[in-house]
Structures are given as C-alpha cells and as structure tokens.
Design a protein around this motif. Structure first.
Motif, short mmCIF file in Angstrom:
data_model
loop_
_atom_site.label_atom_id
_atom_site.label_comp_id
_atom_site.label_asym_id
_atom_site.label_seq_id
_atom_site.Cartn_x
_atom_site.Cartn_y
_atom_site.Cartn_z
N PHE A 86 2.90 5.56 0.74
CA PHE A 86 1.36 5.49 0.72
C PHE A 86 0.97 4.94 -0.70
N THR A 87 1.34 5.77 -1.67
CA THR A 87 1.06 5.39 -3.19
C THR A 87 1.53 3.89 -3.38
N PHE A 88 2.78 3.74 -3.01
CA PHE A 88 3.32 2.32 -3.22
C PHE A 88 2.51 1.14 -2.71
N VAL A 89 2.29 1.34 -1.49
CA VAL A 89 1.50 0.16 -0.81
C VAL A 89 0.01 0.06 -1.45
N LEU A 90 -0.92 1.29 -1.51
CA LEU A 90 -2.00 1.29 -2.29
C LEU A 90 -1.91 0.74 -3.51
N ILE A 91 -0.97 0.99 -4.45
CA ILE A 91 -1.11 0.50 -5.54
C ILE A 91 -0.85 -1.11 -5.72
N LEU A 92 0.31 -1.54 -4.78
CA LEU A 92 0.49 -3.04 -4.71
C LEU A 92 -0.87 -3.63 -4.21
N PHE A 105 -0.68 2.42 7.12
CA PHE A 105 0.75 2.54 7.18
C PHE A 105 1.27 3.72 7.06
N ALA A 106 0.86 4.70 6.02
CA ALA A 106 1.22 6.15 6.24
C ALA A 106 1.15 6.92 7.30
N THR A 107 0.00 6.71 7.94
CA THR A 107 -0.43 7.20 9.08
C THR A 107 0.70 6.95 10.19
N LEU A 108 1.01 5.70 10.40
CA LEU A 108 1.94 5.19 11.44
C LEU A 108 3.17 5.61 11.23
N THR A 109 3.79 5.58 9.83
CA THR A 109 4.98 6.06 9.31
C THR A 109 5.08 7.55 9.86
N ALA A 110 4.08 8.55 9.68
CA ALA A 110 4.17 10.02 9.82
C ALA A 110 4.33 9.92 11.71
N VAL A 111 3.80 8.98 12.43
CA VAL A 111 3.80 9.11 13.89
C VAL A 111 5.15 8.82 14.31
N TYR A 112 5.64 7.58 13.48
CA TYR A 112 6.89 7.40 13.99
C TYR A 112 8.19 8.56 13.67
N LEU A 113 7.94 9.04 12.17
CA LEU A 113 8.78 10.09 12.11
C LEU A 113 8.76 11.32 13.06
N ALA A 133 -7.15 -0.01 0.53
CA ALA A 133 -6.97 1.39 0.73
C ALA A 133 -6.71 1.86 1.98
N LEU A 134 -7.46 1.13 2.96
CA LEU A 134 -7.27 1.75 4.60
C LEU A 134 -5.83 1.33 4.95
N GLN A 135 -5.51 0.23 4.59
CA GLN A 135 -4.22 -0.57 5.15
C GLN A 135 -3.00 0.54 4.64
N ALA A 136 -3.30 0.90 3.48
CA ALA A 136 -2.19 1.82 2.74
C ALA A 136 -2.23 3.15 3.67
N TYR A 137 -3.33 3.54 4.06
CA TYR A 137 -3.52 4.84 4.84
C TYR A 137 -2.99 4.54 6.26
#
Length: 251
Positions: free
Chosen positions: A95-101, A235-243, A229-233
C-alpha cells in the motif's frame, strides 16, 4: 509558433546507467528504478522518523503513520479475519509503496512508475505467488478447494471448476491492469488538457477561452491525487481479499 504535444513521451524509460547487454537486450538502471529506490527510501525515512519519538500523545507524523497502519490493519482484518495479521506487513508495504510511487508521479516532470504494466504486474505477481506458496505450504492439496465453490451440485463442477481456475489465473492481470490503466489514462489526460492551455496562451486567447481548460486541468489534477490514493487502497484491499484464499481455501 507551433507547439507540439506528445502525451506518450512522458512514459518512456531513460537509461541512467548502463549495466551491459544480454544478447541484443540492454540492461540499464533507469529512472523507473531510481523512483522505486526513492520510494523505498521515503517510506523508510518517514517510518523511522514517525516511530523514533513515540509518545502517548502522538505528534502529527506519528498520528499519520498510526492512522494509515490502523486503516490497513482494519482492511486486512475485514478481508481475512484474525489469521490475516501475519500478512499485514506485506499488505501495508504494498500500500505505502504504490501510494508513494503514485504521489511521486504527480510531481511536474516526474516519472509515473505505476504507469508501466511490467511494474504493476510484478507487484501483482508477488501477491499471487504469496497466495499459492503459502496456501500449498499450509493446506497442501486442500488448497485446491479454492477452485471448488461450496454448495455447487457435482454435475456443475465440470463447468464451475474451469471457470474458477481461469478466474484465479486472471487475478494478477486484473490487479495489475487496473492500477496501470488508471495512472496511464490520468497522466495522458493531464498532459492533453495542459497542452490546450499552452496552445491558447500561444494563440493569444488567454482572456477568452483558456480559463475553461485551465479550470479543467486544475480539477483533473485534484482528481488524479484522489485516484493516486484510491488506487493504492484498491490494490491493498484486493491483495487482502486474495490472501484470504491462502488462509481459507474453501468458499
């Protein structure tokens, strides 16, 4: 005076340091790699500074870090349950990596790293490989239950299982394309609207027509910050769903 526009030029990779060749393929340290190293450095610096002087009454930076951490922790908990805490460092890092980029890409004349599909696909591949490796390591062959929907009559499994397999394999594609396409399209739109303003200035029509594209450019810039900001969130949300499938294969 003619002004040219090339909205794609901003996405071209520029080699900064040549690292040799493999056949006809050049290996180089590009501005994309530089921005990724910079993002890691910024995240590390902000984290160290925010946690170095921890207090009961947090300062602004500590409060921001705690808010982001709790926000992602709550997202992971809702998607995976209590067992998902072990994946919190991974999800928070992504999340932080995508957000900062994404935010670095909003700086004028900066490079938008996440506008390159190979980068977003690499991040998505990390997620999917984590799901598969952890799921197989913990559940063994029972992990294959992720491809068998519960409550489906056995005759329909011949149809549903291939669909679930294709759906699972398409996850890194959808996860990466979603981020890549939003950032790419947003930066192209910004470039085009900014070009309109410059063209109107060159044509001497500032007081008549240019306020409209200028206002749209400002509004679009604000929207792109929101998208970053929304796309970072997302990405993190879908990552959690897949995990969650790695923790609970049956569904």
């Amino acid at each position: 005076m003619a002004v040219s526009i090339d909205p794609i030029h901003q996405f071209e990779l520029q080699p900064l340091v040549s690292l040799g060749h493999i056949g006809n393929q050049q290996l180089a340290f590009t501005q994309s790699a530089l921005y990724m190293f910079a993002a890691v450095g910024i995240i590390a610096l902000l984290t160290i500074v925010a946690t170095s002087g921890r207090s009961v009454v947090p300062g602004r930076l500590q409060a921001l870090a705690e808010t982001l951490y709790e926000f992602i922790a709550d997202t992971v908990h809702q998607a995976t349950g209590a067992d998902g805490k072990r994946f919190l460092p991974l999800v928070f890092s992504l999340f932080t990596f995508v957000l900062i980029l994404n935010l670095l890409g909003m700086i004028p004349y900066a490079f938008a790293v996440t506008s390159h599909l190979i980068v977003t696909f690499g991040l998505a591949l990390v997620v999917i490989l984590t799901v598969v490796i952890y799921g197989v390591a913990k559940h063994g062959t029972h992990f294959l239950g992720v491809f068998v929907p519960s409550g489906v009559p056995k005759p329909l499994l011949l149809i549903m299982v291939p669909i679930e397999i294709v759906s699972f394999l398409s996850r890194p594609i959808s996860l990466s394309v979603r981020l890549f396409a939003n950032i790419l399209a947003g930066h192209i739109a910004l470039k085009i609207f900014a070009f309109f303003v410059v063209q109107l200035l060159v044509a001497g029509a500032w007081g008549v027509l240019s306020p409209l594209p200028l206002a749209l450019t400002i509004a679009l810039t604000a929207l792109e910050f929101l998208v970053a900001a929304l796309q970072a969130y997302v990405f993190a949300t879908l990552t959690a769903v897949y995990l969650a499938d790695a923790l609970h294969p049956g569904h």
